[in-house]
Design a protein around this motif. Sequence first.
Motif, PDB file in Angstrom:
ATOM      1  N   ALA A   1       0.835  -1.204   0.000  1.00 13.93           N
ATOM      2  CA  ALA A   1       0.000   0.000   0.000  1.00 13.93           C
ATOM      3  C   ALA A   1       0.866   1.249   0.000  1.00 13.93           C
ATOM      4  O   ALA A   1       0.615   2.209  -0.741  1.00 13.93           O
ATOM      5  N   GLU A   2       1.896   1.237   0.827  1.00  8.50           N
ATOM      6  CA  GLU A   2       2.779   2.397   0.902  1.00  8.50           C
ATOM      7  C   GLU A   2       3.595   2.532  -0.384  1.00  8.50           C
ATOM      8  O   GLU A   2       3.850   3.640  -0.862  1.00  8.50           O
TER       9      GLU A   2
ATOM     10  N   ASP B   1       1.387   4.098  -2.847  1.00  8.33           N
ATOM     11  CA  ASP B   1       1.215   5.501  -2.485  1.00  8.33           C
ATOM     12  C   ASP B   1       2.415   6.322  -2.951  1.00  8.33           C
ATOM     13  O   ASP B   1       2.272   7.369  -3.574  1.00  8.33           O
TER      14      ASP B   1
ATOM     15  N   ALA C   1       0.818  -8.299  -7.379  1.00  7.27           N
ATOM     16  CA  ALA C   1       0.215  -7.685  -6.193  1.00  7.27           C
ATOM     17  C   ALA C   1       0.278  -6.164  -6.278  1.00  7.27           C
ATOM     18  O   ALA C   1      -0.684  -5.466  -5.921  1.00  7.27           O
TER      19      ALA C   1
ATOM     20  N   GLU D   1      -2.375  -4.871  -8.661  1.00  5.27           N
ATOM     21  CA  GLU D   1      -3.715  -4.818  -8.054  1.00  5.27           C
ATOM     22  C   GLU D   1      -3.850  -3.592  -7.155  1.00  5.27           C
ATOM     23  O   GLU D   1      -4.868  -2.898  -7.161  1.00  5.27           O
ATOM     24  N   GLU D   2      -2.806  -3.337  -6.371  1.00  5.91           N
ATOM     25  CA  GLU D   2      -2.853  -2.205  -5.433  1.00  5.91           C
ATOM     26  C   GLU D   2      -2.916  -0.881  -6.194  1.00  5.91           C
ATOM     27  O   GLU D   2      -3.712   0.005  -5.871  1.00  5.91           O
TER      28      GLU D   2
ATOM     29  N   PHE E   1      -6.296  -0.311  -7.891  1.00  3.32           N
ATOM     30  CA  PHE E   1      -7.313   0.141  -6.929  1.00  3.32           C
ATOM     31  C   PHE E   1      -7.224   1.653  -6.742  1.00  3.32           C
ATOM     32  O   PHE E   1      -8.216   2.370  -6.835  1.00  3.32           O
ATOM     33  N   TRP E   2      -6.005   2.145  -6.507  1.00  3.13           N
ATOM     34  CA  TRP E   2      -5.861   3.589  -6.234  1.00  3.13           C
ATOM     35  C   TRP E   2      -6.166   4.427  -7.459  1.00  3.13           C
ATOM     36  O   TRP E   2      -6.791   5.486  -7.352  1.00  3.13           O
TER      37      TRP E   2
ATOM     38  N   GLU F   1      -8.169   3.676  -9.891  1.00  2.00           N
ATOM     39  CA  GLU F   1      -9.628   3.658 -10.096  1.00  2.00           C
ATOM     40  C   GLU F   1     -10.307   4.600  -9.106  1.00  2.00           C
ATOM     41  O   GLU F   1     -11.277   5.268  -9.438  1.00  2.00           O
ATOM     42  N   GLU F   2      -9.789   4.645  -7.875  1.00  2.00           N
ATOM     43  CA  GLU F   2     -10.345   5.574  -6.879  1.00  2.00           C
ATOM     44  C   GLU F   2     -10.195   7.015  -7.362  1.00  2.00           C
ATOM     45  O   GLU F   2     -11.093   7.827  -7.195  1.00  2.00           O
TER      46      GLU F   2
ATOM     47  N   ALA G   1       3.599  -6.701   5.695  1.00  2.00           N
ATOM     48  CA  ALA G   1       2.957  -5.440   6.072  1.00  2.00           C
ATOM     49  C   ALA G   1       1.447  -5.561   5.960  1.00  2.00           C
ATOM     50  O   ALA G   1       0.935  -6.051   4.957  1.00  2.00           O
ATOM     51  N   GLY G   2       0.753  -5.136   6.997  1.00  2.00           N
ATOM     52  CA  GLY G   2      -0.712  -5.150   6.984  1.00  2.00           C
ATOM     53  C   GLY G   2      -1.328  -6.486   7.358  1.00  2.00           C
ATOM     54  O   GLY G   2      -2.532  -6.582   7.558  1.00  2.00           O
ATOM     55  N   GLN G   3      -0.492  -7.522   7.459  1.00  2.00           N
ATOM     56  CA  GLN G   3      -1.066  -8.848   7.744  1.00  2.00           C
ATOM     57  C   GLN G   3      -1.228  -9.068   9.243  1.00  2.00           C
ATOM     58  O   GLN G   3      -0.368  -8.690  10.036  1.00  2.00           O
TER      59      GLN G   3
END
Lengths: 206, 194
Positions: free
Chosen positions: B7-8, B11, B36, B39-40, B43-44, B46-47, B141-143
Motif C-alpha cells: 500500500a505504501e 502511495d 500484487a 492490483e494495489e 485500486f488507487w 480507479e479511486e 505489512a498489513g497482515q
Amino acid sequence: MDVDVSSAGAERRRVALQERLWGAAHPTCRRTGKNASGQQLYREIRSYLIKASDRRLLLESPDVIRKYLRYLGPDARDYFDIAIGTVRNFHRTKELPHFTRKDGGWFDFQLQVKEGDGRADIIAYDFELRLPADSGFDFLRFDLNPPGHDNEADGLRSHMHINGDDDGLAAPAAVMSPFEILDLFLHGLRRVGRIRRSPVTVGTGG
Amino acid sequence: MSALGLAELADRTLMVPGGWSAVVVDEARIDATTQALEEELTFWLEEEGIGSVRVFSERRPPPALVEELVRMTPEDVALLPLPADIIGPVSRSLDYERARLAGHPRGVILTSEAGLQTLAAEAPNLWSWVGPRVWHVDPLAGQLDAEARLSSLRQGTGLTDAEVLQRAEGGTLAPDPVFAEWLVLLGRGELLGR
C-alpha cells in the motif's frame, strides 16, 4: 388482529424482523462480481480511513492507519479477517490500537468475510464507538453475529448495544455496510445541542 | 533501503507523476510482487479516476518497449519486471532513450539485488532518475499475526481453542462475532452456523 403476545410469538416476530433486516442489507455485505473479495473490501476500508485522515476527521495519520488496519486471508476455506491491531480489545483499553475522531471519541472494529462462487459475504462484524464524557452514554456497538443454530440466536443476529454488553439489553439494528457504520461514527453520534421536545413542553416553554 | 508494504509502495509510486523507482525482491518473487503491486495500484488509480497500470512482463525488443512507453501518460504506471538476466539490455535501451521517456509514465522496475547492481552500472542516467526511490518490499505489512490474535482471544475469554472447537462442532457455540473470528483464525470457518 390476533397477536400472540407470548414469548414464543415475540421470538417468531424477532426472527422475521431479522430476516427482513438481512434482506435489506447493504449490497456491500453480499457482493458479487469483480469486487467480490475480502482484499478489495480491506483496500476500500483502508482508503476510507485514509481519506478521513486527510480531511482531519480522524487524528491518526495514513501511516498509522496502514499499520493498525490488518487483514488475514483468504484461507484455504475462503474466509477473510479484517481487524484493528493484533490484540482484540475486550476491555476498552485505550492503549490498544484504535482510531480517534476530533472530539476524542474512539473506535475499533473487526469483520469476517466468506468468499467463493463469485461472491463475498460479510458473515460477522462488530464496530464499537466509545464516546467522550458527557455524551449521554459511554459506548455503542453494532454487532452482526454469524448465522446461529437456533431461532433464539437468529432473532438477534444484527443488533446494537448501548452502554451495556448484556445480550438482554441488545436491540435490533440494520445490517449496514462498513462505510455506513463508519459514516455514523465520524459524522454522527455526537451532541449537537439540539433537543427535540414534545409539543406540550414546547408550548409551555418547558 | 526502506522496506515498504504494498500500500505504501503504491502511495509513493503515485506521488510523482512520470517518476521512476525500483523495487527490490528475490528473483523468485518478482512476478508475484508485480501482480500484487498491479492490483494495489489499479485500486488507487480507479479511486482517483485517472491513469492506468500496464505490466510489461512479456519480453520484447528494447526499442519496442520504449515505443510503447512513450504512448503512455504521466498519470499511468508502467510496471517492468526485469530479472537479472534481462535487465542489462533493457536498461541500456531505456537509458539511451531517456529523453523520450520524460513526461511519460511513472516507471517501476521490479528486480533483484543483482539486477539493481546491473541497472546502476549499465544505465547511470536512468539510475539517477530513480535516485533514492529504491525500496524493498515488506511481504508481511498489513497482515494480521494469527497466533498473536488467537492468544488475545484466549486471554480475553478464558477459553481454549479446543473448547471453542468442541462447542462449535456440538452446535452450542454462542453466535458471537468473537467466535466467528476465532473459528476463521483457526481455519475452521465452515463450522459457523452449525
